[in-house]
Design a protein around this motif. Structure first.
Motif, PDB file in Angstrom:
ATOM      1  N   PRO A  37     124.314  56.806  86.286  1.00 56.39           N
ATOM      2  CA  PRO A  37     123.322  55.817  85.842  1.00 56.39           C
ATOM      3  C   PRO A  37     122.442  56.399  84.733  1.00 56.39           C
ATOM      4  CG  PRO A  37     123.240  56.184  88.234  1.00 56.39           C
ATOM      5  CD  PRO A  37     124.026  57.303  87.637  1.00 56.39           C
ATOM      6  N   ILE A  38     122.249  55.613  83.692  1.00 55.85           N
ATOM      7  CA  ILE A  38     121.288  55.959  82.636  1.00 55.85           C
ATOM      8  C   ILE A  38     120.122  54.991  82.790  1.00 55.85           C
ATOM      9  CG2 ILE A  38     120.899  56.196  80.162  1.00 55.85           C
ATOM     10  CD1 ILE A  38     123.969  56.390  79.862  1.00 55.85           C
ATOM     11  N   ILE A  39     118.940  55.502  83.044  1.00 59.05           N
ATOM     12  CA  ILE A  39     117.778  54.643  83.266  1.00 59.05           C
ATOM     13  C   ILE A  39     117.173  54.274  81.919  1.00 59.05           C
ATOM     14  CG2 ILE A  39     115.607  54.355  84.505  1.00 59.05           C
ATOM     15  CD1 ILE A  39     118.100  54.863  86.255  1.00 59.05           C
ATOM     16  N   ALA A  40     117.162  52.987  81.618  1.00 60.92           N
ATOM     17  CA  ALA A  40     116.647  52.499  80.340  1.00 60.92           C
ATOM     18  C   ALA A  40     115.118  52.464  80.342  1.00 60.92           C
ATOM     19  CB  ALA A  40     117.195  51.099  80.052  1.00 60.92           C
ATOM     20  N   HIS A  41     114.544  53.060  79.346  1.00 57.31           N
ATOM     21  CA  HIS A  41     113.088  53.083  79.067  1.00 57.31           C
ATOM     22  C   HIS A  41     112.181  53.079  80.302  1.00 57.31           C
ATOM     23  CE1 HIS A  41     113.676  48.768  79.608  1.00 57.31           C
ATOM     24  NE2 HIS A  41     114.335  48.670  78.477  1.00 57.31           N
ATOM     25  N   PRO A  42     112.285  54.076  81.186  1.00 58.20           N
ATOM     26  CA  PRO A  42     111.431  54.092  82.382  1.00 58.20           C
ATOM     27  C   PRO A  42     109.952  54.263  82.071  1.00 58.20           C
ATOM     28  CG  PRO A  42     112.596  56.163  82.152  1.00 58.20           C
ATOM     29  CD  PRO A  42     113.191  55.224  81.137  1.00 58.20           C
ATOM     30  N   GLU A  43     109.634  54.788  80.881  1.00 59.69           N
ATOM     31  CA  GLU A  43     108.222  54.945  80.510  1.00 59.69           C
ATOM     32  C   GLU A  43     107.508  53.608  80.417  1.00 59.69           C
ATOM     33  OE1 GLU A  43     110.272  54.136  76.602  1.00 59.69           O
ATOM     34  OE2 GLU A  43     110.744  55.181  78.471  1.00 59.69           O
ATOM     35  N   ARG A  44     108.275  52.514  80.355  1.00 59.56           N
ATOM     36  CA  ARG A  44     107.683  51.177  80.263  1.00 59.56           C
ATOM     37  C   ARG A  44     107.472  50.532  81.635  1.00 59.56           C
ATOM     38  NH1 ARG A  44     111.639  48.334  76.062  1.00 59.56           N
ATOM     39  NH2 ARG A  44     110.575  46.486  76.915  1.00 59.56           N
ATOM     40  N   TYR A  45     107.898  51.216  82.703  1.00 57.65           N
ATOM     41  CA  TYR A  45     107.765  50.672  84.050  1.00 57.65           C
ATOM     42  C   TYR A  45     106.476  51.164  84.701  1.00 57.65           C
ATOM     43  CZ  TYR A  45     112.790  50.024  83.282  1.00 57.65           C
ATOM     44  OH  TYR A  45     114.009  49.693  82.759  1.00 57.65           O
ATOM     45  N   LYS A  46     105.713  50.249  85.262  1.00 60.02           N
ATOM     46  CA  LYS A  46     104.413  50.619  85.840  1.00 60.02           C
ATOM     47  C   LYS A  46     104.530  51.654  86.959  1.00 60.02           C
ATOM     48  CE  LYS A  46      99.994  48.715  87.286  1.00 60.02           C
ATOM     49  NZ  LYS A  46      99.732  49.833  88.225  1.00 60.02           N
ATOM     50  N   PRO A  47     105.502  51.562  87.875  1.00 63.20           N
ATOM     51  CA  PRO A  47     105.598  52.593  88.913  1.00 63.20           C
ATOM     52  C   PRO A  47     105.741  53.997  88.339  1.00 63.20           C
ATOM     53  CG  PRO A  47     106.972  50.709  89.485  1.00 63.20           C
ATOM     54  CD  PRO A  47     106.505  50.487  88.077  1.00 63.20           C
ATOM     55  N   VAL A  48     106.448  54.134  87.227  1.00 66.67           N
ATOM     56  CA  VAL A  48     106.610  55.440  86.587  1.00 66.67           C
ATOM     57  C   VAL A  48     105.309  55.867  85.919  1.00 66.67           C
ATOM     58  CG1 VAL A  48     107.795  56.696  84.738  1.00 66.67           C
ATOM     59  CG2 VAL A  48     109.093  55.190  86.267  1.00 66.67           C
ATOM     60  N   GLN A  49     104.621  54.926  85.297  1.00 70.10           N
ATOM     61  CA  GLN A  49     103.333  55.246  84.678  1.00 70.10           C
ATOM     62  C   GLN A  49     102.332  55.715  85.727  1.00 70.10           C
ATOM     63  OE1 GLN A  49     102.245  51.657  82.607  1.00 70.10           O
ATOM     64  NE2 GLN A  49     103.886  51.844  81.096  1.00 70.10           N
ATOM     65  N   ASP A  50     102.450  55.174  86.945  1.00 73.31           N
ATOM     66  CA  ASP A  50     101.547  55.556  88.028  1.00 73.31           C
ATOM     67  C   ASP A  50     101.970  56.857  88.701  1.00 73.31           C
ATOM     68  OD1 ASP A  50     100.065  53.278  87.584  1.00 73.31           O
ATOM     69  OD2 ASP A  50     101.055  52.110  89.161  1.00 73.31           O
ATOM     70  N   ASN A  51     103.259  57.151  88.673  1.00 74.64           N
ATOM     71  CA  ASN A  51     103.779  58.335  89.363  1.00 74.64           C
ATOM     72  C   ASN A  51     105.000  58.878  88.628  1.00 74.64           C
ATOM     73  OD1 ASN A  51     104.534  60.344  91.135  1.00 74.64           O
ATOM     74  ND2 ASN A  51     105.342  58.945  92.693  1.00 74.64           N
ATOM     75  N   ILE A  52     104.782  59.823  87.739  1.00 75.51           N
ATOM     76  CA  ILE A  52     105.847  60.361  86.902  1.00 75.51           C
ATOM     77  C   ILE A  52     106.879  61.134  87.718  1.00 75.51           C
ATOM     78  CG2 ILE A  52     104.945  62.637  86.340  1.00 75.51           C
ATOM     79  CD1 ILE A  52     106.197  60.094  83.752  1.00 75.51           C
ATOM     80  N   GLU A  53     106.519  61.528  88.956  1.00 80.21           N
ATOM     81  CA  GLU A  53     107.459  62.297  89.787  1.00 80.21           C
ATOM     82  C   GLU A  53     108.682  61.473  90.177  1.00 80.21           C
ATOM     83  OE1 GLU A  53     107.006  65.559  90.102  1.00 80.21           O
ATOM     84  OE2 GLU A  53     105.272  65.131  88.831  1.00 80.21           O
ATOM     85  N   ILE A  54     108.598  60.154  90.039  1.00 80.44           N
ATOM     86  CA  ILE A  54     109.762  59.297  90.288  1.00 80.44           C
ATOM     87  C   ILE A  54     110.915  59.717  89.387  1.00 80.44           C
ATOM     88  CG2 ILE A  54     110.658  56.940  90.004  1.00 80.44           C
ATOM     89  CD1 ILE A  54     107.918  55.905  90.849  1.00 80.44           C
ATOM     90  N   ILE A  61     120.438  59.928  84.357  1.00 81.28           N
ATOM     91  CA  ILE A  61     120.070  60.367  83.018  1.00 81.28           C
ATOM     92  C   ILE A  61     118.947  59.451  82.526  1.00 81.28           C
ATOM     93  CG2 ILE A  61     120.882  60.381  80.613  1.00 81.28           C
ATOM     94  CD1 ILE A  61     123.525  61.405  81.632  1.00 81.28           C
ATOM     95  N   ILE A  62     118.033  59.996  81.744  1.00 81.50           N
ATOM     96  CA  ILE A  62     116.858  59.244  81.317  1.00 81.50           C
ATOM     97  C   ILE A  62     116.897  58.962  79.818  1.00 81.50           C
ATOM     98  CG2 ILE A  62     114.345  59.200  81.251  1.00 81.50           C
ATOM     99  CD1 ILE A  62     115.586  59.179  84.092  1.00 81.50           C
ATOM    100  N   GLN A  63     116.706  57.684  79.452  1.00 80.93           N
ATOM    101  CA  GLN A  63     116.629  57.270  78.050  1.00 80.93           C
ATOM    102  C   GLN A  63     115.267  56.639  77.797  1.00 80.93           C
ATOM    103  OE1 GLN A  63     117.369  53.409  77.070  1.00 80.93           O
ATOM    104  NE2 GLN A  63     116.094  54.065  75.340  1.00 80.93           N
ATOM    105  N   ILE A  64     114.561  57.108  76.783  1.00 84.23           N
ATOM    106  CA  ILE A  64     113.304  56.462  76.424  1.00 84.23           C
ATOM    107  C   ILE A  64     113.451  55.769  75.073  1.00 84.23           C
ATOM    108  CG2 ILE A  64     111.940  58.138  77.736  1.00 84.23           C
ATOM    109  CD1 ILE A  64     110.988  59.262  75.008  1.00 84.23           C
ATOM    110  N   ASP A  65     112.567  54.808  74.834  1.00 82.72           N
ATOM    111  CA  ASP A  65     112.579  54.059  73.570  1.00 82.72           C
ATOM    112  C   ASP A  65     111.785  54.812  72.505  1.00 82.72           C
ATOM    113  OD1 ASP A  65     114.071  52.106  74.738  1.00 82.72           O
ATOM    114  OD2 ASP A  65     112.496  50.574  74.755  1.00 82.72           O
TER     115      ASP A  65
END
Length: 262
Positions: free
Chosen positions: A134-151, A161-165
């Motif tokens: 799985p490649i996670i699309a732009h997780p920096e835009r998701y509120k749960p991630v903004q609240d807890n980066i340890e996710i 794998i992590i993809q940011i915009d």
């Protein structure tokens, strides 16, 4: 450079609205030094109701675009993929050649902005165990991630794998999104950078500008995020995942930099 995440096919989804807009976007991409793009049409997203995401149809759109690009002397390779809206059916989609990219080894997955469904991480782990990363699309835009980066660290440890915009770093989606993206980059949590371009406005290709901005704030070479890593995905090869920098180590490095700049 390879732009891994974009919506440049005309009238395919909420991206380019016309062939002319697609051409303008791709001409701008070529000027930035982009040689390959992976079009990631939205799939099973509520916004796609009534839209055709059949593989043969998407291929026909790509072929028409390539003909127009040739007339305009735009030399960019177009690869086909999808941005799959999360549901608990991902394992049922693996036979679709559009869903698992060029060699059936990866799937780009997006989520709702404000919440993750219960047990989503287990389903992603099951997907990884099936042989599709799985490649996670732009997780920096998701509120749960903004609240807890340890996710993000947990997702990486479970095989994602992590993809940011690219636009996140430039502030296109707000300060919280920018801050999360910067933290992820500093902690080695990002493996791919993509434009997620949708049109000729602010959501256009911006890899070159974003890379320049990122490189000011991290002490490692990030070119693999737009070269080696996306190329490996296109080829169906394994990506080398760097060790995530712990919060404790990150805080120590930040204090050290502060002392050195005084």
């Amino acid at each position: 450079m390879i732009d891994f995440h974009n919506h440049i096919l005309p009238k395919a989804d909420d991206g380019a609205k016309t062939m002319e807009e697609s051409i303008q976007m791709l001409r701008f991409a070529q000027e930035q030094g982009i040689t390959d793009v992976v079009n990631t049409i939205h799939f099973q997203h509520p916004k796609m109701e009534g839209m055709n995401t059949d593989f043969d149809y998407v291929c026909s759109l790509r072929d028409k675009l390539l003909k127009e690009m040739k007339k305009e002397d735009i030399n960019i390779n177009i690869h086909l993929g999808a941005e799959v809206f999360f549901n608990f059916n991902l394992l049922d989609l693996l036979d679709n050649p559009l869903i698992t990219f060029c060699n059936g080894k990866y799937m780009l997955v997006e989520f709702q902005t404000h919440q993750f469904p219960k047990d989503f991480d287990k389903h992603l782990y099951d997907l990884a165990m099936s042989g599709v990363t799985p490649i996670i699309a732009h997780p920096e835009r998701y509120k749960p991630v903004q609240d807890n980066i340890e996710i993000i660290e947990k997702l990486i440890n479970s095989g994602c794998i992590i993809q940011i915009d690219a636009g996140s770093i430039l502030g296109h989606f707000g300060k919280n999104c920018k801050a999360s993206a910067e933290t992820m980059l500093k902690r080695n949590m990002v493996h791919i950078l993509g434009s997620d371009s949708h049109g000729t406005g602010i959501r256009n290709f911006c890899l070159k500008e974003s890379i320049k901005e990122i490189q000011k704030n991290v002490d490692y070479d990030i070119t693999s995020l737009v070269t080696k890593n996306p190329q490996s995905i296109i080829r169906g090869e394994t990506i080398e995942i760097p060790e995530v920098v712990s919060l404790k180590k990150q805080n120590f490095l930040s204090r050290l930099r502060q002392k050195m700049t005084k």
